[in-house]
Write an enzyme that holds these catalytic residues in place. Structure first.
Site, mmCIF file in Angstrom:
data_model
loop_
_atom_site.group_PDB
_atom_site.id
_atom_site.type_symbol
_atom_site.label_atom_id
_atom_site.label_comp_id
_atom_site.label_asym_id
_atom_site.label_seq_id
_atom_site.Cartn_x
_atom_site.Cartn_y
_atom_site.Cartn_z
ATOM 1 N N ASP A 23 0.787 -0.986 -0.110
ATOM 2 C CA ASP A 23 -0.054 -0.079 -0.107
ATOM 3 C C ASP A 23 0.945 1.293 0.156
ATOM 4 O O ASP A 23 2.162 1.366 0.428
ATOM 5 C CB ASP A 23 -1.006 0.061 1.304
ATOM 6 C CG ASP A 23 -2.111 0.786 1.073
ATOM 7 O OD1 ASP A 23 -2.486 1.378 0.147
ATOM 8 O OD2 ASP A 23 -2.568 1.333 2.140
ATOM 9 N N GLY A 24 0.264 2.307 -0.607
ATOM 10 C CA GLY A 24 1.036 3.718 -0.548
ATOM 11 C C GLY A 24 1.466 4.263 -1.891
ATOM 12 O O GLY A 24 2.161 5.341 -2.013
ATOM 13 N N ARG A 27 -0.117 7.667 -2.745
ATOM 14 C CA ARG A 27 0.490 8.714 -2.041
ATOM 15 C C ARG A 27 2.059 9.127 -2.361
ATOM 16 O O ARG A 27 2.617 10.208 -2.564
ATOM 17 C CB ARG A 27 0.523 8.246 -0.378
ATOM 18 C CG ARG A 27 -0.889 8.783 0.133
ATOM 19 C CD ARG A 27 -1.130 8.164 1.321
ATOM 20 N NE ARG A 27 -1.476 6.617 1.236
ATOM 21 C CZ ARG A 27 -1.562 5.988 2.226
ATOM 22 N NH1 ARG A 27 -1.306 6.136 3.433
ATOM 23 N NH2 ARG A 27 -1.762 4.668 1.916
ATOM 24 N N HIS A 40 2.097 3.086 -9.155
ATOM 25 C CA HIS A 40 1.756 1.833 -9.234
ATOM 26 C C HIS A 40 2.969 1.011 -9.842
ATOM 27 O O HIS A 40 3.414 0.023 -9.442
ATOM 28 C CB HIS A 40 0.686 1.391 -10.104
ATOM 29 C CG HIS A 40 -0.617 1.961 -9.182
ATOM 30 N ND1 HIS A 40 -0.673 1.737 -7.751
ATOM 31 C CD2 HIS A 40 -1.584 2.797 -9.493
ATOM 32 C CE1 HIS A 40 -2.038 2.038 -7.410
ATOM 33 N NE2 HIS A 40 -2.639 2.674 -8.432
ATOM 34 N N THR A 69 -10.724 -7.206 -4.023
ATOM 35 C CA THR A 69 -12.116 -7.150 -4.520
ATOM 36 C C THR A 69 -12.809 -5.796 -4.436
ATOM 37 O O THR A 69 -13.780 -5.350 -5.096
ATOM 38 C CB THR A 69 -12.926 -8.062 -4.052
ATOM 39 O OG1 THR A 69 -12.889 -8.040 -2.297
ATOM 40 C CG2 THR A 69 -12.791 -9.583 -4.089
ATOM 41 N N GLU A 70 -12.218 -4.866 -3.488
ATOM 42 C CA GLU A 70 -12.944 -3.680 -3.541
ATOM 43 C C GLU A 70 -12.061 -2.353 -4.446
ATOM 44 O O GLU A 70 -12.624 -1.429 -4.455
ATOM 45 C CB GLU A 70 -12.679 -2.846 -1.848
ATOM 46 C CG GLU A 70 -13.466 -3.648 -0.867
ATOM 47 C CD GLU A 70 -13.273 -5.115 -0.644
ATOM 48 O OE1 GLU A 70 -11.928 -5.434 -0.483
ATOM 49 O OE2 GLU A 70 -14.294 -6.037 -0.720
ATOM 50 N N ASN A 71 -11.010 -2.932 -4.882
ATOM 51 C CA ASN A 71 -10.256 -1.637 -5.549
ATOM 52 C C ASN A 71 -10.745 -1.576 -6.963
ATOM 53 O O ASN A 71 -10.583 -0.627 -7.870
ATOM 54 C CB ASN A 71 -8.893 -2.495 -6.002
ATOM 55 C CG ASN A 71 -7.970 -2.172 -4.630
ATOM 56 O OD1 ASN A 71 -6.850 -2.924 -4.230
ATOM 57 N ND2 ASN A 71 -8.136 -1.097 -4.014
ATOM 58 N N LEU A 198 -6.444 -4.673 7.923
ATOM 59 C CA LEU A 198 -6.247 -5.779 6.932
ATOM 60 C C LEU A 198 -6.630 -5.432 5.636
ATOM 61 O O LEU A 198 -6.459 -5.891 4.689
ATOM 62 C CB LEU A 198 -6.710 -6.752 7.565
ATOM 63 C CG LEU A 198 -5.799 -7.735 8.396
ATOM 64 C CD1 LEU A 198 -6.716 -8.935 9.002
ATOM 65 C CD2 LEU A 198 -4.701 -8.351 7.561
#
Ligand code: IPE
Ligand code: IPE
Ligand code: MG
Length: 244
Positions: A23-24, A27, A40, A69-71, A198
């Site tokens: 993650d990150g 940013r 990315h 699955t939320e991305n 998480l």
């Protein structure tokens, strides 16, 4: 004494399975005035570095959270850019994983992914399937709740067909019906970027994992940061509910 303090060596007993929430990236890019996709790209490159390093030091299982699955909630442009980077990575991995002894597995729901990507995933899995070295799990369209839901559906189907009885359902059966079947649970879960959650990653498997949260953004997360995480892990006392 010089100004460079020598880092302590890695502990003799390494975690068997390390999982990372990469993650990150966004940013990281924003801080530099770059588009999120640049983050990315840098993040994907860092994954290459960390995979090779973990393999070198002898980590047997590693899991990388690449897309949840939320991305899908992100803009179409960002999703496309991430999928393109994954495709580039997999094309390269198809060569790389023939030369190494590592084995690559994909966890997550493939049914809604681009067939071209799925085809590459299957090829990388099959060229490395007989390898006996480190296992690299790549989580693409992965969600812990989705994984457990699919396992329930699978088991319910077997009950319906009469091949098992509800009393046969135990924790081992659930573990055997999720993507990581046959693999040890993660000993250490690392999340860089200063978020302390998480985000639906390995929620079944993480029951007794140790957590290491780091402020560093994933594209900057170095092999030194990993060494530090492993050293901290080795100082933890894992009790699994018992007394030590
Ligand atoms: C992680 O970086 C990559 C994916 C979730 C695909 P983010 O894109 O979430 O980066 P931040 O959290 O916005 O900085
Ligand atoms: C988790 O990061 C998913 C991946 C790193 C692939 P997110 O950036 O999607 O998580 P949230 O939204 O901050 O919880
Ligand atoms: Mg994020």
């Amino acid at each position: 004494m010089g100004i460079f303090k020598k880092e302590a060596p890695l502990p003799a007993e390494l975690p068997q399975h390390i999982a990372i929430i990469m993650d990150g990236n966004g940013r990281w890019a924003k801080k530099r005035g770059l588009p999120r996709t640049a983050g990315h790209k840098k993040g994907a490159n860092n994954m290459r570095t960390i995979i090779d390093y973990m393999n070198k030091i002898g980590i047997r299982y590693m899991t990388f959270y690449a897309f949840s699955t939320e991305n899908w909630k992100r803009s179409q442009d960002e999703v496309n850019a991430i999928m393109d980077l994954l495709k580039d990575y997999l094309e390269e991995a198809l060569e790389r994983f023939q030369e190494t002894d590592m084995r690559m597995r994909f966890i997550g729901d493939r049914s809604v992914l681009n067939p071209e990507l799925v085809d590459l995933m299957e090829k990388v899995e099959s060229v490395s399937a007989d390898h006996t070295g480190a296992v690299v799990n790549m989580a693409i369209n992965y969600g812990g709740r989705q994984e457990i839901t699919a396992a329930c559906r699978n088991i319910a189907q077997k009950v319906k067909e009469g091949s098992i009885h509800p009393d046969d359902i135990d924790e081992d059966m659930i573990s055997a019906n999720i993507f990581t079947a046959g693999q040890p649970d993660p000993d250490l879960i690392i999340r860089p970027s200063g978020e302390y959650r998480l985000s639906n990653f390995l929620i079944w498997q993480a029951a007794y994992s140790e957590f290491l949260f780091d402020e560093v953004l994933w594209p900057d997360f170095s092999t030194k940061d990993l060494d530090r995480a492993i050293r901290e892990y080795s100082n933890r006392q894992r009790r699994f509910g018992g007394v030590k």
